[in-house]
Write a protein that holds these residues in place. Structure first.
Motif, PDB file in Angstrom:
ATOM      1  N   PHE A  40       0.851  -1.193   0.000  1.00  0.00           N
ATOM      2  CA  PHE A  40       0.000   0.000   0.000  1.00  0.00           C
ATOM      3  C   PHE A  40       0.885   1.241   0.000  1.00  0.00           C
ATOM      4  O   PHE A  40       1.869   1.289   0.730  1.00  0.00           O
ATOM      5  CB  PHE A  40      -0.907   0.000   1.238  1.00  0.00           C
ATOM      6  N   PRO A  41       0.553   2.296  -0.767  1.00  0.00           N
ATOM      7  CA  PRO A  41      -0.561   2.400  -1.714  1.00  0.00           C
ATOM      8  C   PRO A  41      -0.477   1.327  -2.796  1.00  0.00           C
ATOM      9  O   PRO A  41       0.611   0.865  -3.136  1.00  0.00           O
ATOM     10  CB  PRO A  41      -0.399   3.797  -2.304  1.00  0.00           C
ATOM     11  N   ARG A  63      -6.002   5.250  -0.661  1.00  0.00           N
ATOM     12  CA  ARG A  63      -6.714   5.476   0.593  1.00  0.00           C
ATOM     13  C   ARG A  63      -7.207   4.131   1.113  1.00  0.00           C
ATOM     14  O   ARG A  63      -7.622   3.261   0.335  1.00  0.00           O
ATOM     15  CB  ARG A  63      -7.913   6.413   0.393  1.00  0.00           C
ATOM     16  N   ARG A  64      -7.181   3.968   2.424  1.00  0.00           N
ATOM     17  CA  ARG A  64      -7.609   2.702   2.995  1.00  0.00           C
ATOM     18  C   ARG A  64      -9.101   2.446   2.785  1.00  0.00           C
ATOM     19  O   ARG A  64      -9.548   1.307   2.819  1.00  0.00           O
ATOM     20  CB  ARG A  64      -7.270   2.650   4.484  1.00  0.00           C
ATOM     21  N   SER A  65      -9.870   3.473   2.508  1.00  0.00           N
ATOM     22  CA  SER A  65     -11.276   3.254   2.183  1.00  0.00           C
ATOM     23  C   SER A  65     -11.432   2.568   0.834  1.00  0.00           C
ATOM     24  O   SER A  65     -12.467   1.968   0.546  1.00  0.00           O
ATOM     25  CB  SER A  65     -12.034   4.583   2.177  1.00  0.00           C
ATOM     26  N   GLN A  66     -10.378   2.614   0.004  1.00  0.00           N
ATOM     27  CA  GLN A  66     -10.399   1.927  -1.288  1.00  0.00           C
ATOM     28  C   GLN A  66      -9.823   0.514  -1.204  1.00  0.00           C
ATOM     29  O   GLN A  66     -10.158  -0.340  -2.031  1.00  0.00           O
ATOM     30  CB  GLN A  66      -9.576   2.708  -2.314  1.00  0.00           C
ATOM     31  N   GLU A 114      -7.464  12.345  -8.173  1.00  0.00           N
ATOM     32  CA  GLU A 114      -7.724  11.243  -7.294  1.00  0.00           C
ATOM     33  C   GLU A 114      -8.841  10.349  -7.847  1.00  0.00           C
ATOM     34  O   GLU A 114      -9.718  10.799  -8.574  1.00  0.00           O
ATOM     35  CB  GLU A 114      -8.029  11.737  -5.876  1.00  0.00           C
ATOM     36  N   TRP A 115      -8.770   9.058  -7.443  1.00  0.00           N
ATOM     37  CA  TRP A 115      -9.728   8.069  -7.879  1.00  0.00           C
ATOM     38  C   TRP A 115     -10.871   7.972  -6.875  1.00  0.00           C
ATOM     39  O   TRP A 115     -10.721   8.268  -5.698  1.00  0.00           O
ATOM     40  CB  TRP A 115      -9.037   6.717  -8.046  1.00  0.00           C
ATOM     41  N   SER A 116     -12.014   7.549  -7.377  1.00  0.00           N
ATOM     42  CA  SER A 116     -13.240   7.541  -6.578  1.00  0.00           C
ATOM     43  C   SER A 116     -13.181   6.512  -5.453  1.00  0.00           C
ATOM     44  O   SER A 116     -12.309   5.640  -5.408  1.00  0.00           O
ATOM     45  CB  SER A 116     -14.439   7.225  -7.477  1.00  0.00           C
ATOM     46  N   SER A 325       0.956  -2.493   5.550  1.00  0.00           N
ATOM     47  CA  SER A 325       0.691  -1.341   6.412  1.00  0.00           C
ATOM     48  C   SER A 325       0.547  -0.139   5.497  1.00  0.00           C
ATOM     49  O   SER A 325       0.087  -0.278   4.361  1.00  0.00           O
ATOM     50  CB  SER A 325       1.831  -1.154   7.424  1.00  0.00           C
ATOM     51  N   GLU A 326       0.922   1.050   5.952  1.00  0.00           N
ATOM     52  CA  GLU A 326       0.906   2.227   5.100  1.00  0.00           C
ATOM     53  C   GLU A 326       2.055   3.143   5.481  1.00  0.00           C
ATOM     54  O   GLU A 326       2.492   3.161   6.647  1.00  0.00           O
ATOM     55  CB  GLU A 326      -0.435   2.948   5.183  1.00  0.00           C
ATOM     56  N   PRO A 327       2.605   3.881   4.516  1.00  0.00           N
ATOM     57  CA  PRO A 327       3.790   4.688   4.795  1.00  0.00           C
ATOM     58  C   PRO A 327       3.650   5.611   6.001  1.00  0.00           C
ATOM     59  O   PRO A 327       4.585   5.733   6.803  1.00  0.00           O
ATOM     60  CB  PRO A 327       3.981   5.472   3.485  1.00  0.00           C
ATOM     61  N   ASP A 328       2.517   6.278   6.143  1.00  0.00           N
ATOM     62  CA  ASP A 328       2.362   7.208   7.256  1.00  0.00           C
ATOM     63  C   ASP A 328       2.328   6.508   8.610  1.00  0.00           C
ATOM     64  O   ASP A 328       2.565   7.144   9.643  1.00  0.00           O
ATOM     65  CB  ASP A 328       1.084   8.035   7.085  1.00  0.00           C
ATOM     66  N   ALA A 329       2.025   5.220   8.630  1.00  0.00           N
ATOM     67  CA  ALA A 329       2.052   4.472   9.883  1.00  0.00           C
ATOM     68  C   ALA A 329       3.461   4.017  10.236  1.00  0.00           C
ATOM     69  O   ALA A 329       3.795   3.860  11.413  1.00  0.00           O
ATOM     70  CB  ALA A 329       1.120   3.265   9.801  1.00  0.00           C
TER      71      ALA A 329
END
Length: 490
Positions: A40-41, A63-66, A114-116, A325-329
């Motif tokens: 991720f991303p 985005r984690r919502s995606q 950005e994508w939906s 995980s994700e980079p910001d974490a």
């Protein structure tokens, strides 16, 4: 380092772990997207004007919502996608195997984002979805799956609303391929008077192949190409293998081309590929109504894969991804470096970039402590760790971790280096794809702490669908990374 022209039959257009390519064109612009599994991303997307030189312009699922995570399972996450443009919008459809809500569709006017937020086709259970639009404007979803209530498996299809995920009728079986293993990865294209359905068959290993069928309507009935498989490197001695999972595009000048995945295995038999599945390019001619692949059509000078990051930018470079995980974490940009930390989410805690070359050198410069690893999955990695005044070189192979060597931590900045070099084998059967050298800088020189056969960080040994990554991570409460450097040495 000077770079020379290469044949597209032997060198990828997008090197390193970039599998399952899907391509579309809008005017003179080409766009190429991939699967990305647990990283991720997710879903890196590239742009080109000439089909051979590509620049990453984004990650579609940022985005984690995606893209819901899956608890750290290797080779899970985002599987084979399709990228298409219709009605002024780009559509990306894929399978997140961590998510039980069905095939995932996102869209955007600008492919750079950005994508939906995603919509889901809940009734479409399976993998490798494809989108196409018929002459009547209907959107067809095709995917690899099984027929409910029977043992039939193959390519299923249904009409859908791509903006809501609503299915407009019951799914139906369209084709079961030619009988080879793993009939999957459908892509449908209109060429002349026919619809063409292209599949990957034979499995994504050495038997990988491209097969075709054609019909007058998207629903079929389908006529198999008499020369199937139309493209494969199976049972050859060619340096590129596992060719398949292709997608078509018509060029701006009216010709046709195909992108496909393949690997570059090296070493003694059965050979070992370490970079994952990469993206290659071939020309396509149409002879008697069927495609003929010309993998030698394109010659080009590969793009330079050198990458240096001092983390002064306010935004992440698009190369950086996190393993489960994700980079910001995993890290925080300070303007003077990167504060690495344990995200506490059960992930490996690594910020990663893809290895892009067969021979390369990479350095991570820390303030005083840190971790630098060559990573395939949590059971297969080689790495360097500095803590408590000591630098250790270690290897994790399945269930065992081995200490390869150690040295006192140097005074001043800590520079850890990993190199992929020519194998130094004593016997023929010991020739692997490369040797991995783990070193620490002491004064002006690097001190080698460990050297290990690279075959143990190959897909043939570790299994899975991904490729080698270089990852940086924290030790103890945190580590400060000053700079990261990567360069090819071929």
């Amino acid at each position: 380092m000077s770079r020379q022209a290469v044949s597209g039959a032997e060198h990828p257009i997008v090197s390193g772990f970039h599998p399952d390519p899907s391509i579309c064109r809008v005017g003179e612009d080409y766009y190429l997207a991939h699967s990305s599994f647990e990283y991720f991303p997710g879903a890196p997307i590239f742009h080109s004007r000439d089909l051979v030189h590509w620049k990453q312009i984004g990650n579609i699922l940022d985005r984690r919502s995606q893209f819901v995570p899956g608890g750290g399972t290797a080779s899970g996450g985002i599987y084979g996608p399709t990228l298409r443009h219709h009605g002024g919008r780009f559509y990306y459809v894929t399978t997140n195997v961590y998510d039980s809500r069905g095939q995932l569709i996102v869209s955007a006017e600008d492919p750079a984002g950005e994508w939906s937020e995603p919509v889901f086709v809940r009734e479409a259970a399976g993998i490798d979805p494809d989108l196409c639009w018929g002459d009547d404007g209907e959107c067809y979803l095709s995917w690899t799956g099984g027929v409910a209530g029977s043992d039939l498996k193959g390519i299923l299809q249904a009409r859908i609303d791509p903006d809501t995920g609503e299915m407009k009728g019951e799914p139906y079986l369209v084709w079961q391929g030619t009988g080879l293993a793993a009939c999957e990865a459908p892509h449908m294209h209109r060429v002349g008077d026919h619809w063409y359905l292209m599949l990957a068959e034979g499995g994504t290993e050495r038997g990988h192949s491209v097969t075709f069928a054609r019909a007058e309507h998207p629903e079929g009935p389908w006529e198999a190409c008499p020369s199937n498989p139309v493209f494969s490197h199976r049972s050859t001695a060619l340096p590129v293998q596992n060719t398949g999972h292709a997608d078509l595009v018509q060029t701006a000048t009216g010709e046709w081309a195909a992108v496909y995945l393949a690997v570059r295995p090296r070493g003694f038999t059965p050979q070992f590929h370490v970079l994952g599945r990469e993206t290659f390019l071939a020309g396509v001619d149409w002879v008697d109504g069927w495609p003929v692949f010309d993998e030698h059509r394109y010659d080009f000078t590969p793009d330079d894969t050198t990458f240096v990051d001092d983390f002064a930018s306010e935004a992440w470079d698009l190369r950086w991804v996190a393993a489960s995980s994700e980079p910001d974490a995993v890290a925080e940009r300070t303007g003077e470096g990167l504060n690495l930390r344990d995200p506490g989410d059960g992930s490996p805690g690594l910020l990663c970039t893809r290895v892009r070359d067969l021979r390369w050198s990479a350095e991570a410069e820390f303030e005083d402590t840190g971790r630098f690893v060559l990573w395939l999955d949590e059971r297969h990695w080689y790495g360097l760790t500095c803590e408590n005044g000591e630098v250790r070189a270690e290897a994790r192979l399945s269930g065992a971790t081995a200490l390869l060597g150690s040295a006192p931590a140097p005074e001043g900045p800590l520079v850890l280096r990993i190199d992929a070099v020519e194998p130094d084998a004593e016997t023929l059967t010991a020739i692997g794809p490369d040797d991995i050298v783990l070193s620490v800088k002491n004064g002006e020189d690097f001190v080698e702490l460990g050297r290990l056969d690279g075959r143990y960080l190959s897909t043939e040994v570790a299994t899975g669908f991904t490729g080698r990554m270089l990852g940086v991570g924290a030790v103890g409460g945190g580590s400060l990374l000053r700079e990261y450097r990567y360069r090819p040495t071929e």
